[in-house]
Enzyme design. Structure first.
Site, mmCIF file in Angstrom:
data_model
loop_
_atom_site.group_PDB
_atom_site.id
_atom_site.type_symbol
_atom_site.label_atom_id
_atom_site.label_comp_id
_atom_site.label_asym_id
_atom_site.label_seq_id
_atom_site.Cartn_x
_atom_site.Cartn_y
_atom_site.Cartn_z
ATOM 1 N N HIS A 161 0.836 8.368 -1.517
ATOM 2 C CA HIS A 161 1.771 7.574 -2.315
ATOM 3 C C HIS A 161 1.025 6.354 -2.843
ATOM 4 O O HIS A 161 -0.173 6.197 -2.599
ATOM 5 C CB HIS A 161 2.995 7.173 -1.488
ATOM 6 N N HIS A 220 1.545 2.905 -2.455
ATOM 7 C CA HIS A 220 1.508 1.585 -1.841
ATOM 8 C C HIS A 220 0.045 1.144 -1.762
ATOM 9 O O HIS A 220 -0.863 1.966 -1.596
ATOM 10 C CB HIS A 220 2.148 1.616 -0.452
ATOM 11 N N ASP A 224 -1.972 -0.173 0.339
ATOM 12 C CA ASP A 224 -2.872 0.163 1.437
ATOM 13 C C ASP A 224 -3.351 1.608 1.394
ATOM 14 O O ASP A 224 -4.139 2.028 2.245
ATOM 15 C CB ASP A 224 -2.229 -0.149 2.795
ATOM 16 N N HIS A 225 -2.900 2.356 0.395
ATOM 17 C CA HIS A 225 -3.331 3.754 0.259
ATOM 18 C C HIS A 225 -4.073 4.025 -1.049
ATOM 19 O O HIS A 225 -4.595 5.124 -1.227
ATOM 20 C CB HIS A 225 -2.124 4.691 0.368
ATOM 21 N N HIS A 283 9.636 8.722 2.825
ATOM 22 C CA HIS A 283 9.281 7.307 2.871
ATOM 23 C C HIS A 283 10.186 6.559 1.894
ATOM 24 O O HIS A 283 11.070 7.168 1.274
ATOM 25 C CB HIS A 283 7.796 7.150 2.508
ATOM 26 N N ASP A 314 3.209 7.508 6.576
ATOM 27 C CA ASP A 314 4.272 6.768 5.891
ATOM 28 C C ASP A 314 5.502 7.654 5.678
ATOM 29 O O ASP A 314 5.867 7.979 4.550
ATOM 30 C CB ASP A 314 3.779 6.206 4.560
ATOM 31 N N HIS A 341 -2.566 5.086 11.365
ATOM 32 C CA HIS A 341 -1.694 4.198 10.591
ATOM 33 C C HIS A 341 -0.862 3.287 11.503
ATOM 34 O O HIS A 341 0.358 3.211 11.409
ATOM 35 C CB HIS A 341 -0.779 5.020 9.670
#
Length: 293
Positions: A49, A51, A53-54, A126, A194, A253
């Protein structure tokens, strides 16, 4: 968020000189260098996805590849909107010496192949659209020498048939099915993060040799927080692993507040004995089962 002793979550799958990276948060290329691996063999980057941090480490990764004079195309895979999101990130990495190809996921489940690997993307739960990934490597049946001899197939064709090749000869067409036994057990890896536990995860992780799953919280009193933020606890991940009958589970994670996962692992292993706490640089080589088993 990254911590002084812990990078963000990502996965590298390496096979036969090729690599697939899943997720590319801030600092991913540094973690890669610490492992002693190069980004150059990466042929595909899959995103769960969008976000930060990814995906926020992507511009730096692309520039590193470009500075290494990469020429081969790079395929990016992710939920719908991938082209737009990457286009925005590439404002700071506008010129690259290689082509970027995009595969946007729109259906709840989508499958595609890369080299000999089969990749299945499946939607999870998520607070934005998010996918998990299963990567499988099939294994053909054992070559049956006696059958090949009975059929009068010349030895010069044996290795090609064993590799799955269809061969046209002056005496007719030879197919692998003529000389190969039933397909043997292959290899399978499933990665998801997530998300809340979902039926799709249990289905796609079923029988995986390695199941890498988010464990945001280890503490029992964080269950409501996990539900609120659409994440999982260690215990929920272990129950999924048990249900899917996987070979082993790696948790990943972690919440920034969870500095040491190990103290929670004894309780997790009561649910699923093959559970391990993931850590930076953790890796293993998946091997086919011995034929005698």
């Amino acid at each position: 968020m990254p911590l002084p002793y812990r990078w963000l979550t990502s996965l590298m799958v390496r096979y036969n000189g090729h690599s697939i990276l899943i997720d590319c948060g801030e600092g991913t290329q540094i973690a890669l260098k610490e492992k002693g691996w190069s980004p150059n063999p990466i042929d595909m980057i899959c995103f769960t996805h969008y976000h930060a941090d990814h995906i926020s480490g992507l511009p730096g990764m692309l520039l590193t590849m470009g500075n290494a004079e990469r020429k081969e195309p790079l395929t990016l895979v992710g939920p719908k909107g991938l082209t737009r999101v990457v286009g925005a990130l590439r404002t700071i990495a506008p010129e690259l010496p290689f082509e970027i190809r995009y595969l946007e996921l729109e259906k709840p489940e989508e499958s595609f192949s890369f080299e000999e690997l089969q990749v299945q993307a499946f939607r999870v739960n998520h607070n934005v659209v998010c996918y998990g990934y299963s990567i499988s490597l099939g294994r053909a049946g054992r070559f049956q020498v006696e059958k090949a001899r009975e059929l009068g197939i010349e030895m010069k064709y044996w290795s090609r048939l064993q590799k799955g090749e269809k061969i046209e000869t002056e005496n007719g067409v030879l197919t692998p099915e003529m000389v190969l036994g039933p397909a043997r057990k292959g290899l399978k890896l499933t990665y998801c993060t997530d998300t809340r536990p979902t039926e799709s995860i249990a289905e796609h992780a079923a029988g995986s040799d390695l199941f890498i799953c988010e464990g945001m919280y280890g503490e029992a009193d964080k269950q409501e927080k996990a539900k609120e933020h659409k994440h999982m606890t260690f215990q929920e991940a272990a129950k999924l692993a048990r249900r899917a009958e996987v070979g082993r589970l790696w948790l990943t994670h972690y919440s920034p507040s969870l500095t040491r996962p190990e103290p929670f692992m004894d309780e997790v292993r009561k649910i699923f004995p093959g559970a391990y706490a993931g850590k930076d640089g953790k890796s293993m080589e998946l091997q086919f089962e011995d034929d005698e088993k």
